[in-house]
Motif scaffolding. Structure first.
Motif, PDB file in Angstrom:
ATOM      1  N   ALA A  54       0.819  -1.206   0.000  1.00 47.61           N
ATOM      2  CA  ALA A  54       0.000   0.000   0.000  1.00 47.61           C
ATOM      3  C   ALA A  54       0.855   1.259   0.000  1.00 47.61           C
ATOM      4  O   ALA A  54       0.445   2.301  -0.540  1.00 47.61           O
ATOM      5  CB  ALA A  54      -0.931  -0.003   1.214  1.00 47.61           C
ATOM      6  N   ARG A  55       2.043   1.199   0.584  1.00 50.45           N
ATOM      7  CA  ARG A  55       2.901   2.378   0.679  1.00 50.45           C
ATOM      8  C   ARG A  55       4.028   2.378  -0.332  1.00 50.45           C
ATOM      9  O   ARG A  55       4.893   3.251  -0.309  1.00 50.45           O
ATOM     10  CB  ARG A  55       3.472   2.470   2.096  1.00 50.45           C
ATOM     11  N   ALA A  56       4.032   1.403  -1.231  1.00 50.58           N
ATOM     12  CA  ALA A  56       5.095   1.319  -2.230  1.00 50.58           C
ATOM     13  C   ALA A  56       4.759   2.168  -3.444  1.00 50.58           C
ATOM     14  O   ALA A  56       3.594   2.478  -3.716  1.00 50.58           O
ATOM     15  CB  ALA A  56       5.301  -0.138  -2.651  1.00 50.58           C
ATOM     16  N   ASP A  57       5.795   2.543  -4.164  1.00 47.01           N
ATOM     17  CA  ASP A  57       5.607   3.233  -5.439  1.00 47.01           C
ATOM     18  C   ASP A  57       5.455   2.166  -6.517  1.00 47.01           C
ATOM     19  O   ASP A  57       6.437   1.595  -6.989  1.00 47.01           O
ATOM     20  CB  ASP A  57       6.813   4.129  -5.738  1.00 47.01           C
ATOM     21  N   ILE A  58       4.206   1.895  -6.870  1.00 44.13           N
ATOM     22  CA  ILE A  58       3.953   0.846  -7.861  1.00 44.13           C
ATOM     23  C   ILE A  58       3.480   1.447  -9.182  1.00 44.13           C
ATOM     24  O   ILE A  58       2.842   0.773  -9.988  1.00 44.13           O
ATOM     25  CB  ILE A  58       2.923  -0.175  -7.334  1.00 44.13           C
ATOM     26  N   THR A 122      12.864  -1.178   3.348  1.00 44.19           N
ATOM     27  CA  THR A 122      11.431  -1.257   3.067  1.00 44.19           C
ATOM     28  C   THR A 122      11.089  -0.968   1.614  1.00 44.19           C
ATOM     29  O   THR A 122      10.019  -1.353   1.140  1.00 44.19           O
ATOM     30  CB  THR A 122      10.665  -0.268   3.964  1.00 44.19           C
ATOM     31  N   GLU A 123      12.004  -0.285   0.885  1.00 43.62           N
ATOM     32  CA  GLU A 123      11.714  -0.004  -0.523  1.00 43.62           C
ATOM     33  C   GLU A 123      11.660  -1.280  -1.355  1.00 43.62           C
ATOM     34  O   GLU A 123      11.160  -1.281  -2.481  1.00 43.62           O
ATOM     35  CB  GLU A 123      12.755   0.954  -1.114  1.00 43.62           C
ATOM     36  N   ALA A 124      12.190  -2.380  -0.810  1.00 40.08           N
ATOM     37  CA  ALA A 124      12.145  -3.661  -1.516  1.00 40.08           C
ATOM     38  C   ALA A 124      10.932  -4.486  -1.126  1.00 40.08           C
ATOM     39  O   ALA A 124      10.795  -5.632  -1.560  1.00 40.08           O
ATOM     40  CB  ALA A 124      13.419  -4.457  -1.235  1.00 40.08           C
ATOM     41  N   GLY A 125      10.025  -3.917  -0.322  1.00 40.44           N
ATOM     42  CA  GLY A 125       8.880  -4.670   0.166  1.00 40.44           C
ATOM     43  C   GLY A 125       7.963  -5.167  -0.935  1.00 40.44           C
ATOM     44  O   GLY A 125       7.481  -6.304  -0.889  1.00 40.44           O
ATOM     45  N   PHE A 126       7.704  -4.323  -1.933  1.00 38.74           N
ATOM     46  CA  PHE A 126       6.813  -4.721  -3.017  1.00 38.74           C
ATOM     47  C   PHE A 126       7.428  -5.876  -3.808  1.00 38.74           C
ATOM     48  O   PHE A 126       6.741  -6.850  -4.137  1.00 38.74           O
ATOM     49  CB  PHE A 126       6.547  -3.526  -3.932  1.00 38.74           C
ATOM     50  N   VAL A 184      -3.642  -7.809  -2.606  1.00 38.06           N
ATOM     51  CA  VAL A 184      -4.676  -7.231  -3.475  1.00 38.06           C
ATOM     52  C   VAL A 184      -5.224  -5.935  -2.874  1.00 38.06           C
ATOM     53  O   VAL A 184      -5.355  -4.913  -3.567  1.00 38.06           O
ATOM     54  CB  VAL A 184      -5.814  -8.252  -3.697  1.00 38.06           C
ATOM     55  N   ILE A 185      -5.531  -5.959  -1.587  1.00 39.63           N
ATOM     56  CA  ILE A 185      -6.062  -4.764  -0.926  1.00 39.63           C
ATOM     57  C   ILE A 185      -5.003  -3.661  -0.888  1.00 39.63           C
ATOM     58  O   ILE A 185      -5.288  -2.487  -1.155  1.00 39.63           O
ATOM     59  CB  ILE A 185      -6.541  -5.105   0.498  1.00 39.63           C
ATOM     60  N   GLY A 186      -3.762  -4.032  -0.569  1.00 43.84           N
ATOM     61  CA  GLY A 186      -2.701  -3.039  -0.555  1.00 43.84           C
ATOM     62  C   GLY A 186      -2.480  -2.427  -1.919  1.00 43.84           C
ATOM     63  O   GLY A 186      -2.282  -1.208  -2.039  1.00 43.84           O
ATOM     64  N   GLY A 187      -2.503  -3.250  -2.966  1.00 43.31           N
ATOM     65  CA  GLY A 187      -2.361  -2.733  -4.321  1.00 43.31           C
ATOM     66  C   GLY A 187      -3.497  -1.806  -4.705  1.00 43.31           C
ATOM     67  O   GLY A 187      -3.287  -0.777  -5.369  1.00 43.31           O
ATOM     68  N   THR A 188      -4.707  -2.143  -4.292  1.00 46.90           N
ATOM     69  CA  THR A 188      -5.864  -1.281  -4.584  1.00 46.90           C
ATOM     70  C   THR A 188      -5.709   0.077  -3.915  1.00 46.90           C
ATOM     71  O   THR A 188      -5.980   1.127  -4.519  1.00 46.90           O
ATOM     72  CB  THR A 188      -7.152  -1.964  -4.094  1.00 46.90           C
ATOM     73  N   VAL A 189      -5.271   0.077  -2.660  1.00 49.17           N
ATOM     74  CA  VAL A 189      -5.059   1.332  -1.933  1.00 49.17           C
ATOM     75  C   VAL A 189      -4.000   2.180  -2.629  1.00 49.17           C
ATOM     76  O   VAL A 189      -4.157   3.404  -2.791  1.00 49.17           O
ATOM     77  CB  VAL A 189      -4.652   1.042  -0.476  1.00 49.17           C
ATOM     78  N   ALA A 190      -2.909   1.539  -3.069  1.00 49.00           N
ATOM     79  CA  ALA A 190      -1.824   2.274  -3.706  1.00 49.00           C
ATOM     80  C   ALA A 190      -2.229   2.817  -5.071  1.00 49.00           C
ATOM     81  O   ALA A 190      -1.936   3.969  -5.402  1.00 49.00           O
ATOM     82  CB  ALA A 190      -0.602   1.376  -3.841  1.00 49.00           C
ATOM     83  N   ILE A 191      -2.916   2.017  -5.866  1.00 48.79           N
ATOM     84  CA  ILE A 191      -3.277   2.424  -7.227  1.00 48.79           C
ATOM     85  C   ILE A 191      -4.338   3.514  -7.221  1.00 48.79           C
ATOM     86  O   ILE A 191      -4.247   4.513  -7.943  1.00 48.79           O
ATOM     87  CB  ILE A 191      -3.769   1.207  -8.031  1.00 48.79           C
ATOM     88  N   PRO A 195      -7.578   7.084   0.710  1.00 48.46           N
ATOM     89  CA  PRO A 195      -7.114   7.628   1.995  1.00 48.46           C
ATOM     90  C   PRO A 195      -7.412   6.663   3.137  1.00 48.46           C
ATOM     91  O   PRO A 195      -8.534   6.165   3.275  1.00 48.46           O
ATOM     92  CB  PRO A 195      -7.916   8.921   2.135  1.00 48.46           C
ATOM     93  N   VAL A 196      -6.423   6.383   3.927  1.00 43.57           N
ATOM     94  CA  VAL A 196      -6.568   5.455   5.049  1.00 43.57           C
ATOM     95  C   VAL A 196      -6.468   6.250   6.346  1.00 43.57           C
ATOM     96  O   VAL A 196      -5.493   6.974   6.557  1.00 43.57           O
ATOM     97  CB  VAL A 196      -5.478   4.365   5.024  1.00 43.57           C
ATOM     98  N   PRO A 197      -7.475   6.161   7.209  1.00 43.93           N
ATOM     99  CA  PRO A 197      -7.434   6.899   8.480  1.00 43.93           C
ATOM    100  C   PRO A 197      -6.186   6.553   9.280  1.00 43.93           C
ATOM    101  O   PRO A 197      -5.730   5.399   9.278  1.00 43.93           O
ATOM    102  CB  PRO A 197      -8.707   6.437   9.204  1.00 43.93           C
ATOM    103  N   ARG A 198      -5.637   7.540   9.965  1.00 44.91           N
ATOM    104  CA  ARG A 198      -4.405   7.325  10.711  1.00 44.91           C
ATOM    105  C   ARG A 198      -4.527   6.216  11.759  1.00 44.91           C
ATOM    106  O   ARG A 198      -3.591   5.410  11.917  1.00 44.91           O
ATOM    107  CB  ARG A 198      -3.976   8.631  11.382  1.00 44.91           C
ATOM    108  N   PRO A 199      -5.639   6.136  12.506  1.00 44.31           N
ATOM    109  CA  PRO A 199      -5.737   5.031  13.471  1.00 44.31           C
ATOM    110  C   PRO A 199      -5.629   3.650  12.823  1.00 44.31           C
ATOM    111  O   PRO A 199      -5.060   2.726  13.415  1.00 44.31           O
ATOM    112  CB  PRO A 199      -7.118   5.238  14.112  1.00 44.31           C
ATOM    113  N   VAL A 200      -6.160   3.530  11.605  1.00 50.10           N
ATOM    114  CA  VAL A 200      -6.054   2.244  10.895  1.00 50.10           C
ATOM    115  C   VAL A 200      -4.605   1.984  10.507  1.00 50.10           C
ATOM    116  O   VAL A 200      -4.085   0.869  10.681  1.00 50.10           O
ATOM    117  CB  VAL A 200      -6.960   2.244   9.646  1.00 50.10           C
TER     118      VAL A 200
END
Length: 338
Positions: A54-58, A122-126, A184-191, A195-200
């Protein structure tokens, strides 16, 4: 590079040693390991994979060369392993299948992801997430299907392959996998830039922080069970075909598994990368090589035992490759990583 990787890998193996030591303590009975494993696989590891994707540059996607070389090298090496066990070592179908799986299927999730993140950041996470997904799909889907086809009435108690059983195998490995859904969910968020609430986000950070140490601790705990099985097998009577752990065939097969997994498979992957994608970005290049070089997956024993009825050489290979990879990975990094 050797020292960089060694210093990145050693803490991970120290956590495994702590897990192994804890497995001997009364406070950590055998029932603890399955509970920790469930937490890591269904909660912590999906949280980590969601976070890094979700936080990667994809924006540039996954390099096609990384995908096809990872897939083809794994499948080609599995085929070569099958031929070697079946016709060079003269193993029956069940043993050849178990040998193929052990030699080809590395611990890409519980060990591969922490090592890649520890070595490259962490940049290698994706890239780590995609690498483990490729290997898991190939072996956790392909091997049970192959076993159903080749061993319809084998020692593992299989039944003849059918469209329903094959579909169920694919569903369980993909659609029912929390790791797949996390990516899949992380990719959807990134693409989509959701916006993801900070508490989440903070909750995900807390849970994902437990993934690497939890997975490594579980691996360490599982080694005790693996070693105990191997010792019990060693003192068992040797069958006429040498199937016990002390048989000459088992020793030869274990040596082939260890050398194949730690040396031959990563070198094949490196060769294909250098020939077909020499300019591949270093993160994707290194991720492909490191995933191929992971020690034997703990899951390989369960799959080999369930599907072929002969998982003991696999259990021994798991322990040996885990120990030797402390040196094998830094040496490989020094020789071939970018």
């Amino acid at each position: 590079m050797f020292l960089d990787v060694l210093y990145g890998v050693l803490p991970l193996f120290f956590v495994m040693l702590i897990g192994y030591g804890a497995s001997h303590a009364p406070k950590f009975p055998a029932s603890v390991e399955p509970a920790l494993n469930v937490f890591v696989f269904y909660v912590a590891l999906p949280a980590l994979l969601y976070k890094v994707v979700a936080r990667a540059d994809i924006s540039e996607g996954v390099p096609l060369a990384f995908l096809w070389i990872s897939i083809v090298s794994a499948l080609l090496f599995a085929l070569l392993s099958w031929l070697a066990f079946r016709y060079l070592l003269r193993a029956n179908r069940a043993r050849a299948l178990a040998g193929m799986l052990t030699t080809s299927f590395g611990n890409v999730s519980y060990l591969g992801i922490p090592i890649i993140l520890g070595v490259m950041g962490t940049e290698a996470g994706f890239a780590a997430g995609m690498g483990q997904l490729v290997h898991n799909i190939i072996f956790m889907v392909g091997f049970p299907i192959l076993a159903q086809i080749l061993l319809p009435n084998g020692k593992g108690g299989q039944h003849p392959a059918s469209a329903a059983r094959i579909a169920r195998t694919i569903r369980n490995a993909l659609a029912c996998s929390p790791v797949t859904w996390a990516m899949v969910i992380g990719g959807t968020v990134a693409i989509l830039g959701v916006p993801v609430p900070r508490p989440v986000d903070d909750t995900v950070d807390l849970i994902s922080a437990a993934a690497a140490p939890g997975a490594l601790f579980v691996i360490g705990m599982s080694l005790k069970r693996t070693i105990d099985r191997s010792r019990a097998r060693k003192h068992a009577p040797v069958a006429p075909d040498g199937s016990a752990a002390g048989g000459s065939w088992a020793r030869t097969s274990i040596a082939a598994m260890v050398l194949g997994k730690l040396v031959a498979m990563p070198l094949l992957t490196v060769a294909m990368l250098l020939v077909f994608a020499p300019d591949l970005d270093r993160i994707w290049f290194n991720a492909a090589v490191l995933m191929a070089a992971m020690p034997v997956s703990a899951t390989a024993y369960i799959m080999a035992q369930n599907d072929t009825g002969d998982g003991e050489p696999t259990a021994v290979a798991i322990v040996i490759t885990c120990v030797l990879s402390v040196i094998a990975l830094p040496v490989l990094a020094q020789l071939v990583l970018k």
